[in-house]
Design a protein around this motif. Structure first.
Motif, PDB file in Angstrom:
ATOM      1  N   UNK A  37     -30.661  -1.645 -17.669  1.00 42.82           N
ATOM      2  CA  UNK A  37     -30.911  -0.134 -17.195  1.00 42.82           C
ATOM      3  C   UNK A  37     -30.589   0.945 -18.456  1.00 42.82           C
ATOM      4  N   UNK A  38     -30.096   0.289 -19.531  1.00 41.12           N
ATOM      5  CA  UNK A  38     -29.823   1.446 -20.694  1.00 41.12           C
ATOM      6  C   UNK A  38     -30.895   1.609 -21.582  1.00 41.12           C
ATOM      7  N   UNK A  39     -31.600   2.780 -21.760  1.00 43.75           N
ATOM      8  CA  UNK A  39     -32.773   2.985 -22.667  1.00 43.75           C
ATOM      9  C   UNK A  39     -32.599   2.368 -23.869  1.00 43.75           C
ATOM     10  N   UNK A  40     -31.341   2.610 -24.674  1.00 46.62           N
ATOM     11  CA  UNK A  40     -31.227   2.136 -25.808  1.00 46.62           C
ATOM     12  C   UNK A  40     -31.048   0.611 -26.159  1.00 46.62           C
ATOM     13  N   UNK A  41     -30.497  -0.065 -25.115  1.00 46.29           N
ATOM     14  CA  UNK A  41     -30.583  -1.456 -25.239  1.00 46.29           C
ATOM     15  C   UNK A  41     -31.880  -1.961 -24.923  1.00 46.29           C
ATOM     16  N   UNK A  42     -32.873  -1.304 -24.009  1.00 49.69           N
ATOM     17  CA  UNK A  42     -34.119  -1.895 -23.893  1.00 49.69           C
ATOM     18  C   UNK A  42     -34.969  -1.620 -25.425  1.00 49.69           C
TER      19      UNK A  42
END
Length: 420
Positions: free
Chosen positions: A245-250
């Protein structure tokens, strides 16, 4: 404990508002673009393979020998590929991917990824040869170009499924499975080329099969899972991106997975180029690494089974599934149980719809937690209707009525179901 609290404990999930979304239209549009992109890549890849390998063989000094070696390579490599693809398919038991998507992944690796990679590797190798001689050309092609560009084009197959077929790509297990199929297709065609060259070399020398036997032993028996291992890193990255759910991890997870795939590929190829004996020294470590990775995949598969079960419990509470159907869907041998005891093909479709329902709810829950938008929630109601339809098909296939699910109601003696 009241009914509302039971529903909460059972995992009923909120769904983001879907008023501004037309999920069916969005899904069709994305799939259409994906199919067109896939077809274009396959056509270009097939042309590149044809002009890179077949045309030179036909126009060479001894086309009969060249084509005979290529045929020998195909007869040795392709039947083995048919056996290898069963392993990742068998591993993914709780929500097996559709056969058409697996076939598409296999085809992309065999045709598109091989075609583009072969041309680029050959071109860069020729440039290296012109600049520094055969050894430099071989090093550039094998140790620099191949690890990067082969993983790029194999990774594009995984990325395409993750983006254009989101409903078929749920997380890390799917990422590994699709990556394995892409890589197995790539390795199968690559083995045809290597086996064919070895067979041609033997025929040109003494008629003995020393080179061919050594090549088949090394590539087909000792290291058949090397390419799937490399590309599985990319698959893991896209799978993590699908789940987070984290944009950076995505954003960063696919990049990190791809980088790991390139590094592993480069280390292996460099070891083989610098010294064949070094590969034999490394082989036990690689086998240990592969074994550890397979254990990790099995753990992730079991985790996927738990996710499916957790998000189907409330379907029993609300009267969309019976407890027996829940046990069928979440069984590690659901495919065989559905085939042998529940009516065959209709039961398998029932299991697929139930698993898809559960995972759609899971994606919606994570989207709500991450305050993002998803079309997954819009498929929940249609999938519940599909379950009822599939149940009727199962009853007709079995020739008898099946128990109808009913909403569960708590009693003072049993405030919550024991199977929660």
């Amino acid at each position: 404990m009241g009914p509302a609290r039971v529903r909460y404990r059972a995992g009923v999930t909120p769904f983001p508002p879907q008023a501004t979304l037309d999920p069916a239209a969005l899904d069709r549009q994305r799939r259409t673009v994906g199919c067109l992109t896939y077809a274009l890549g396959m056509l270009v890849g097939a042309a590149l393979l044809f002009f890179t390998f077949f045309v030179p063989a036909v126009l060479g000094d001894d086309p009969v020998r060249e084509l005979g070696g290529m045929l020998t390579g195909a007869l040795l490599a392709l039947p083995a590929l048919g056996l290898y693809v069963w392993i990742p398919w068998l591993v993914d038991r709780f929500d097996p991917e559709p056969l058409w998507t697996l076939a598409g992944a296999l085809g992309w690796g065999a045709v598109a990824a091989c075609g583009f990679s072969a041309v680029i590797n050959s071109t860069l190798g020729a440039i290296g040869t012109e600049l520094g001689g055969p050894e430099v050309g071989n090093f550039v092609s094998t140790c620099l170009s191949a690890p990067f560009f082969e993983e790029v084009f194999k990774g594009l197959g995984v990325a395409g499924i993750a983006w254009f077929l989101k409903r078929e790509f749920d997380g890390v297990v799917d990422g590994v499975i699709y990556a394995a199929f892409v890589a197995l297709g790539f390795a199968g065609v690559e083995n045809v080329v290597y086996y064919g060259r070895a067979a041609t070399q033997d025929l040109a020398a003494t008629g003995e099969s020393g080179a061919l036997v050594a090549t088949v032993f090394m590539r087909g028996l000792l290291t058949p899972w090397i390419h799937p291992l490399f590309t599985a890193m990319t698959g893991l990255g896209f799978g993590i991106a699908r789940e987070t759910t984290r944009p950076a991890v995505r954003l960063l997870a696919p990049v990190g997975g791809f980088a790991a795939a390139v590094v592993l590929h480069a280390v292996w190829n460099t070891a083989a180029t610098v010294s064949g004996m070094l590969v034999l020294v490394m082989l036990p470590l690689w086998l240990l690494f592969v074994t550890g990775f397979m254990v990790l995949v099995l753990v992730l598969v079991r985790r996927k089974g738990r996710i499916i079960r957790e998000h189907l419990k409330d379907e029993v509470l609300t009267g969309h599934l019976t407890l027996a159907e829940l046990e069928l869907v979440t069984s590690p041998i659901s495919w065989w149980r559905a085939t042998l005891s529940w009516g065959g093909a209709p039961a398998r479709r029932f299991v697929e719809a139930a698993a898809r329902l559960s995972l759609s709810k899971w994606h919606s829950q994570r989207a709500a937690q991450g305050r993002s938008q998803t079309i997954s929630g819009a498929f929940v109601a249609p999938l519940r209707k599909e379950l009822a339809l599939r149940r009727e098909e199962m009853a007709r296939a079995l020739g008898r009525a099946l128990p109808r699910p009913e909403p569960w109601r708590p009693t003072p003696d049993q405030p919550r179901p024991p199977w929660l």
